[in-house]
Motif scaffolding. Structure first.
Motif, PDB file in Angstrom:
ATOM      1  N   GLN A  41      -7.302   2.123   4.460  1.00  0.00           N
ATOM      2  CA  GLN A  41      -6.960   1.602   5.769  1.00  0.00           C
ATOM      3  C   GLN A  41      -6.489   0.163   5.601  1.00  0.00           C
ATOM      4  N   LYS A  42      -5.679  -0.299   6.538  1.00  0.00           N
ATOM      5  CA  LYS A  42      -5.183  -1.667   6.399  1.00  0.00           C
ATOM      6  C   LYS A  42      -6.344  -2.648   6.498  1.00  0.00           C
ATOM      7  N   PRO A  43      -6.207  -3.831   5.883  1.00  0.00           N
ATOM      8  CA  PRO A  43      -7.292  -4.811   5.904  1.00  0.00           C
ATOM      9  C   PRO A  43      -7.762  -5.125   7.324  1.00  0.00           C
ATOM     10  N   LYS A  44      -9.051  -5.239   7.479  1.00  0.00           N
ATOM     11  CA  LYS A  44      -9.619  -5.505   8.802  1.00  0.00           C
ATOM     12  C   LYS A  44      -9.116  -6.846   9.329  1.00  0.00           C
ATOM     13  N   GLY A  45      -8.765  -6.834  10.597  1.00  0.00           N
ATOM     14  CA  GLY A  45      -8.318  -8.058  11.237  1.00  0.00           C
ATOM     15  C   GLY A  45      -6.851  -8.357  11.077  1.00  0.00           C
ATOM     16  N   ASP A  46      -6.154  -7.600  10.259  1.00  0.00           N
ATOM     17  CA  ASP A  46      -4.720  -7.839  10.062  1.00  0.00           C
ATOM     18  C   ASP A  46      -3.952  -7.169  11.204  1.00  0.00           C
ATOM     19  N   THR A  47      -3.249  -7.966  11.985  1.00  0.00           N
ATOM     20  CA  THR A  47      -2.546  -7.440  13.163  1.00  0.00           C
ATOM     21  C   THR A  47      -1.085  -7.129  12.895  1.00  0.00           C
ATOM     22  N   ARG A  48      -0.613  -7.351  11.666  1.00  0.00           N
ATOM     23  CA  ARG A  48       0.785  -7.067  11.346  1.00  0.00           C
ATOM     24  C   ARG A  48       1.037  -5.568  11.273  1.00  0.00           C
ATOM     25  N   ASP A  49       2.307  -5.200  11.375  1.00  0.00           N
ATOM     26  CA  ASP A  49       2.676  -3.793  11.235  1.00  0.00           C
ATOM     27  C   ASP A  49       2.554  -3.361   9.782  1.00  0.00           C
ATOM     28  N   TRP A  50       1.931  -2.238   9.566  1.00  0.00           N
ATOM     29  CA  TRP A  50       1.816  -1.647   8.230  1.00  0.00           C
ATOM     30  C   TRP A  50       2.472  -0.278   8.261  1.00  0.00           C
ATOM     31  N   PRO A  51       3.075   0.153   7.161  1.00  0.00           N
ATOM     32  CA  PRO A  51       3.699   1.483   7.153  1.00  0.00           C
ATOM     33  C   PRO A  51       2.665   2.572   7.393  1.00  0.00           C
ATOM     34  N   ARG A  52       3.010   3.514   8.244  1.00  0.00           N
ATOM     35  CA  ARG A  52       2.086   4.594   8.591  1.00  0.00           C
ATOM     36  C   ARG A  52       2.368   5.876   7.811  1.00  0.00           C
ATOM     37  N   SER A  53       3.329   5.802   6.894  1.00  0.00           N
ATOM     38  CA  SER A  53       3.639   6.928   6.010  1.00  0.00           C
ATOM     39  C   SER A  53       4.420   6.390   4.826  1.00  0.00           C
ATOM     40  N   MET A  54       4.539   7.192   3.776  1.00  0.00           N
ATOM     41  CA  MET A  54       5.272   6.761   2.594  1.00  0.00           C
ATOM     42  C   MET A  54       6.762   6.572   2.894  1.00  0.00           C
ATOM     43  N   TRP A  55       7.321   7.451   3.701  1.00  0.00           N
ATOM     44  CA  TRP A  55       8.743   7.322   4.030  1.00  0.00           C
ATOM     45  C   TRP A  55       8.995   6.021   4.781  1.00  0.00           C
ATOM     46  N   GLN A  56       8.095   5.664   5.688  1.00  0.00           N
ATOM     47  CA  GLN A  56       8.242   4.394   6.392  1.00  0.00           C
ATOM     48  C   GLN A  56       8.233   3.225   5.418  1.00  0.00           C
ATOM     49  N   GLN A  57       7.360   3.275   4.415  1.00  0.00           N
ATOM     50  CA  GLN A  57       7.324   2.164   3.469  1.00  0.00           C
ATOM     51  C   GLN A  57       8.614   2.078   2.655  1.00  0.00           C
ATOM     52  N   VAL A  58       9.116   3.221   2.201  1.00  0.00           N
ATOM     53  CA  VAL A  58      10.363   3.201   1.438  1.00  0.00           C
ATOM     54  C   VAL A  58      11.461   2.501   2.242  1.00  0.00           C
ATOM     55  N   LEU A  59      11.528   2.780   3.529  1.00  0.00           N
ATOM     56  CA  LEU A  59      12.580   2.205   4.365  1.00  0.00           C
ATOM     57  C   LEU A  59      12.410   0.705   4.583  1.00  0.00           C
ATOM     58  N   THR A  60      11.236   0.154   4.268  1.00  0.00           N
ATOM     59  CA  THR A  60      11.015  -1.290   4.431  1.00  0.00           C
ATOM     60  C   THR A  60      11.436  -2.093   3.208  1.00  0.00           C
ATOM     61  N   LEU A  61      11.791  -1.439   2.114  1.00  0.00           N
ATOM     62  CA  LEU A  61      12.083  -2.145   0.864  1.00  0.00           C
ATOM     63  C   LEU A  61      13.523  -2.661   0.900  1.00  0.00           C
ATOM     64  N   LYS A  62      13.675  -3.905   1.345  1.00  0.00           N
ATOM     65  CA  LYS A  62      14.993  -4.481   1.608  1.00  0.00           C
ATOM     66  C   LYS A  62      15.435  -5.491   0.550  1.00  0.00           C
ATOM     67  N   LYS A  63      14.503  -5.939  -0.300  1.00  0.00           N
ATOM     68  CA  LYS A  63      14.823  -7.027  -1.226  1.00  0.00           C
ATOM     69  C   LYS A  63      15.132  -6.489  -2.605  1.00  0.00           C
ATOM     70  N   ARG A  64      16.202  -6.998  -3.196  1.00  0.00           N
ATOM     71  CA  ARG A  64      16.546  -6.657  -4.573  1.00  0.00           C
ATOM     72  C   ARG A  64      16.295  -7.892  -5.446  1.00  0.00           C
ATOM     73  N   GLU A  65      15.605  -7.696  -6.578  1.00  0.00           N
ATOM     74  CA  GLU A  65      15.267  -8.831  -7.436  1.00  0.00           C
ATOM     75  C   GLU A  65      15.997  -8.795  -8.776  1.00  0.00           C
ATOM     76  N   ALA A  66      16.758  -7.734  -9.035  1.00  0.00           N
ATOM     77  CA  ALA A  66      17.516  -7.623 -10.286  1.00  0.00           C
ATOM     78  C   ALA A  66      18.647  -6.637 -10.076  1.00  0.00           C
ATOM     79  N   GLU A  67      19.594  -6.643 -10.994  1.00  0.00           N
ATOM     80  CA  GLU A  67      20.664  -5.656 -10.935  1.00  0.00           C
ATOM     81  C   GLU A  67      20.107  -4.281 -11.306  1.00  0.00           C
TER      82      GLU A  67
END
Length: 395
Positions: free
Chosen positions: A187-213
């Protein structure tokens, strides 16, 4: 004094947020479907592929480690072993169960599961359903809005995309910590009010940053495997447990069914949620050692397994060379030495399959280490494997 009966541990005894931590993982890794939702990998109704037995006393073999001269039996005793099996020429020569595990117990594989997904991609590629040289967005167009845009399927198979994803296991706020929440493991950390992905597909769609070619380096990130699994589900029209059942479990004549943990949307966690019995993990290793052939059929294409042994060590950074100085990574498998044909499957907390076609040797070890990673235990396991290999070859 009469011996006290063994205390029966129940789901309610396990802290919900610490089920994978010591000391609870000594129990939970063999009982995960009592803690988390799961989906079956059906073994089918065909006959079990027989494992012939040729027992040998390998426990007395001695070898040198950082702790000095020890025996294989001593290594198993102190390394939080749950199950350990050695196949030589396809026959069981050594098998031990500890910590209450039995031959029928289904044990969590952690990232050993990744190699099963890699094998499924190989099967799909041979059938023409997937082309590793095409962009992953060809199969999952939604990923054009993420850092995966431009990455080839092969980049993801080799964990060589440039997508930023932190694999800090002990940090609940890292990307892999968010995966724990998205997968339903935590479960997400207690007291954390930020949005957390509620499924694996949701998390994949949040990966917006590229750090290498894309393709420029190897960087181990669990979620790469889940991207592959979503691709497999899209092209096959099947959920991952069904696909693994149809393409591998039934064809190989596995001894027991298996299961995956699933997230709130029913997605099976491809990167670490597979649970199976020790002998079936060993059968998988034997199939790999035999270039994909097992149970009188070609389960995984021979060309795919041979290509998997051809990893590029130049992409393997210093952090990984500490325990695998000549290592590489290819198609969701670890390569022990880029000049040798040995393939391995690794999982945190001490899960391991060692598949050596040159010496027709397979070793599988299931563990419940107190720590995610333990370089000393990992190196000791490899030293034990090489000592067993020498004894079988020259004995």
């Amino acid at each position: 004094m009469a011996e006290q009966p063994t205390r029966i541990i129940r789901r309610g005894d396990i802290p919900r947020e610490d089920w994978d931590r010591a000391p609870w993982n000594r129990w939970s890794f063999q009982h995960l479907r009592e803690i988390l939702p799961s989906a079956e990998v059906w073994r089918g109704d065909g006959p079990v592929a027989e494992l012939k037995r040729r027992p040998q006393n390998l426990g007395d073999i001695r070898f040198s480690s950082a702790r000095g001269d020890i025996s294989v039996a001593g290594f198993l005793d102190h390394s939080h072993t749950d199950g350990f099996i050695v196949l030589h020429r396809g026959e069981v020569v050594f098998e031990r169960y500890m910590n209450g595990m039995t031959e029928r117990s289904l044990h969590l594989s952690q990232s050993v599961a990744k190699s099963f997904c890699g094998a499924l991609v190989g099967i799909a590629a041979a059938a023409g359903a997937v082309d590793p040289q095409k962009p992953v967005t060809h199969y999952l167009p939604e990923l054009k809005a993420t850092a995966y845009d431009g990455a080839l399927v092969q980049h993801i198979l080799d964990m060589g995309s440039g997508v930023a994803y932190s694999e800090e296991y002990t940090d609940p706020y890292s990307d892999v910590g968010r995966t724990d929440v998205a997968s339903g493991w935590k479960q997400k950390p207690k007291g954390d009010t930020r949005d957390w992905p509620r499924s694996m597909w949701q998390q994949v769609l949040t990966l917006k940053k590229r750090e290498a070619e894309h393709g420029s380096r190897f960087n181990y990130r669990s979620i790469e495997t889940d991207v592959l699994a979503f691709m497999l589900e899209r092209v096959s029209g099947l959920r991952l447990p069904e696909l693994l059942s149809r393409e591998i479990w039934q064809k190989m004549g596995m001894e027991e069914g298996a299961y995956y943990t699933i997230d709130p949307e029913g997605y099976a966690l491809a990167d670490g949620g597979l649970n199976a019995c020790l002998r079936d993990y060993a059968r998988f290793g034997q199939m790999v050692a035999q270039d994909g052939f097992y149970n009188d059929r070609q389960v995984v294409p021979e060309a795919w397994i041979r290509e998997t042994r051809r990893g590029n060590p130049d992409l393997f950074g210093a952090d990984y060379r500490a325990t695998m100085p000549r290592g590489a990574y290819r198609n969701q498998f670890w390569i022990e030495d880029f000049e040798k044909p040995v393939l391995e499957c690794h999982g945190v907390f001490g899960q391991w399959i060692h598949s050596d076609p040159e010496h027709d040797l397979v070793i599988a070890k299931l563990s419940s280490w107190p720590d995610f990673l333990d370089d000393a235990q990992f190196l000791e396991a490899r030293a034990a494997a090489h000592a067993i290999k020498r004894a079988l070859i020259h004995g």
